[in-house]
Every structure is written in C-alpha cells, then in structure tokens.
Scaffold this motif. Structure first.
Motif, short mmCIF file in Angstrom:
data_model
loop_
_atom_site.label_atom_id
_atom_site.label_comp_id
_atom_site.label_asym_id
_atom_site.label_seq_id
_atom_site.Cartn_x
_atom_site.Cartn_y
_atom_site.Cartn_z
N ALA A 150 0.82 -1.21 0.00
CA ALA A 150 0.00 0.00 0.00
C ALA A 150 0.85 1.26 0.00
CB ALA A 150 -0.93 -0.01 1.22
N ILE A 153 2.23 1.97 -3.48
CA ILE A 153 1.20 2.50 -4.37
C ILE A 153 0.93 3.96 -4.06
CG2 ILE A 153 -1.24 2.33 -5.01
CD1 ILE A 153 -1.05 -0.68 -4.50
N ALA A 154 0.76 4.29 -2.77
CA ALA A 154 0.45 5.67 -2.38
C ALA A 154 1.57 6.63 -2.80
CB ALA A 154 0.23 5.75 -0.86
N VAL A 176 -4.77 3.66 0.75
CA VAL A 176 -4.70 2.44 -0.05
C VAL A 176 -4.92 1.23 0.85
CG1 VAL A 176 -3.31 1.04 -1.61
CG2 VAL A 176 -3.04 3.53 -1.61
N VAL A 181 -7.81 2.29 -3.91
CA VAL A 181 -7.35 3.64 -3.57
C VAL A 181 -8.55 4.53 -3.30
CG1 VAL A 181 -6.11 5.68 -4.38
CG2 VAL A 181 -5.28 3.39 -4.96
N VAL A 206 -3.10 -1.07 -8.56
CA VAL A 206 -4.41 -0.52 -8.21
C VAL A 206 -5.51 -1.34 -8.87
CG1 VAL A 206 -5.94 1.48 -8.43
CG2 VAL A 206 -3.53 1.81 -7.88
#
Length: 216
Positions: A150, A153-154, A176, A181, A206
């Motif tokens: 997470a 991704i963020a 996330v 998201v 995502v």
C-alpha cells in the motif's frame, strides 16, 4: 461564481463544439451547479463524449447522466454479432486477448470480465469496446492481477500528482487498502478531479479507485 444559467449555456456550447457529439441529441439541465444530461445519443461513444464535454466546463460540480443510447437502424447488430466483433477487437489489441478478457452481450450492452496484468489494460479494453458500432453500454468487471504494498502504491500516486498538478496534490489525501485507492480532499475543478483519478488508476497494483473528492 457562475450562475446555473451561465453553466447551462457553456455546457451547451461545449457540446456543440465537440466534433464527437451531435448537440441536437443532448438536453442540458443545471441546478446548483449539477449538470444533468438527457436525450438519446446515437452511440455509446457519443454518450461518453457528451459526459466528458460537460465535465470540462469550469464551475460544474457534478454530472448526472440520464441519456439512453438509441442506435440508428444501420448500426443495430445482434448480440451474437456484437460479441464476435468485440472478441475480434480484443484479439487485435496489443496486450489484450480473448483468453484474458471474457465477453457477454445483452441488448447491445457489453460486460467485460476476466483478469489482466495492469489497470491500463483494463481501461484499454473498455475504451476499445466503447467506440464500436452496435454497443449501447459497457460494464468493466475486469480484475487486475498481482499486488503491491500500500505504501508503494500511495507514494507512486503522490509523485504522479506532483508531476501533473502540484497545487492539487497538496490538498488530496490518499488511502490504499488491498489495491483499492480512496481519494479525499478538495480540488478546484472537475478537470483536476479527473486528473487525480487518472493518476490513481495509472499506479501499478491498483484494482479500484473510490473518488471522495469535493470540488471547491
């Protein structure tokens, strides 16, 4: 701040300006900066183009779509023909395949399912099918394979937002969880909101994007 009457006029002008839209097919109503689109576009591609045209107008808070596609007689196809054509298009699209994406058609409405390697391919499948003759709508139920941390991704989304629109990035919070998201905060326009969603969808790993952004 623009009045509802001004927004209605500008949305109608934007629809008339867009070559992908026949403005005569679309009716426009505006209340408290919320635009409602009505009418019968002649294709699903025109329906999408009309929605995006309304979203581009500065001052629009939200767009409600109440349009129903009404295909010309020359574009009407059987569901079997539409399904065959969709499968052929997917087979000829780089990165996609009949095996990865499953197709179901009911009264011209195409439902896509299956699993692909990235969000980009999921969007590519929808965009490809959306511009085909005989299609009255598209539902994307395609899942994205794989998973990433997470935090990773963020961070990727935050960097993308800073590259595209640094001012908006400062006002957006990113959460996330399990590849989903959630965007929260305030942006200045519908275009900025759309850009933030695009940045979120483009990040590897995502699977879904929840848009809780407000337009200020």
């Amino acid at each position: 701040m623009k009045t509802d009457r001004q927004l209605k006029q500008e949305v109608e002008e934007e629809l008339d300006y867009d070559p992908a839209v026949n403005a005569a097919d679309i009716g426009v109503e505006v209340k408290e900066r919320v635009v409602t689109l009505l009418g019968h576009p002649s294709s699903y591609a025109e329906k999408i183009a009309a929605e995006k045209a309304a979203q581009r107008v500065a001052g629009v808070k939200a767009v409600v779509v109440e349009m129903v596609v009404r295909l010309p007689s020359g574009d009407q196809r059987t569901d079997e023909d539409t399904a065959s054509a969709v499968r052929a298009m997917l087979r000829w699209t780089v990165g996609l395949s009949e095996e990865a994406v499953k197709v179901q058609v009911e009264k011209g409405w195409v439902t896509l399912s299956g699993e692909v390697a990235s969000p980009h391919l999921s969007h590519l499948a929808t965009r490809t099918v959306s511009h085909m003759r005989g299609v009255t709508g598209v539902s994307n139920l395609i899942s994205v394979a794989g998973g990433k941390a997470a935090q990773d991704i963020a961070e990727k989304i935050e960097r993308a937002l800073q590259r595209h629109a640094e001012r908006e990035a400062k006002h957006i919070r990113i959460d996330v969880r399990d590849g989903t998201v959630t965007l929260k905060g305030k942006v200045g326009s519908y275009a900025e909101r759309s850009a933030a969603r695009g940045a979120a969808w483009s990040a590897p790993g995502v699977h879904a994007v929840i848009d809780d952004l407000d337009i200020g």
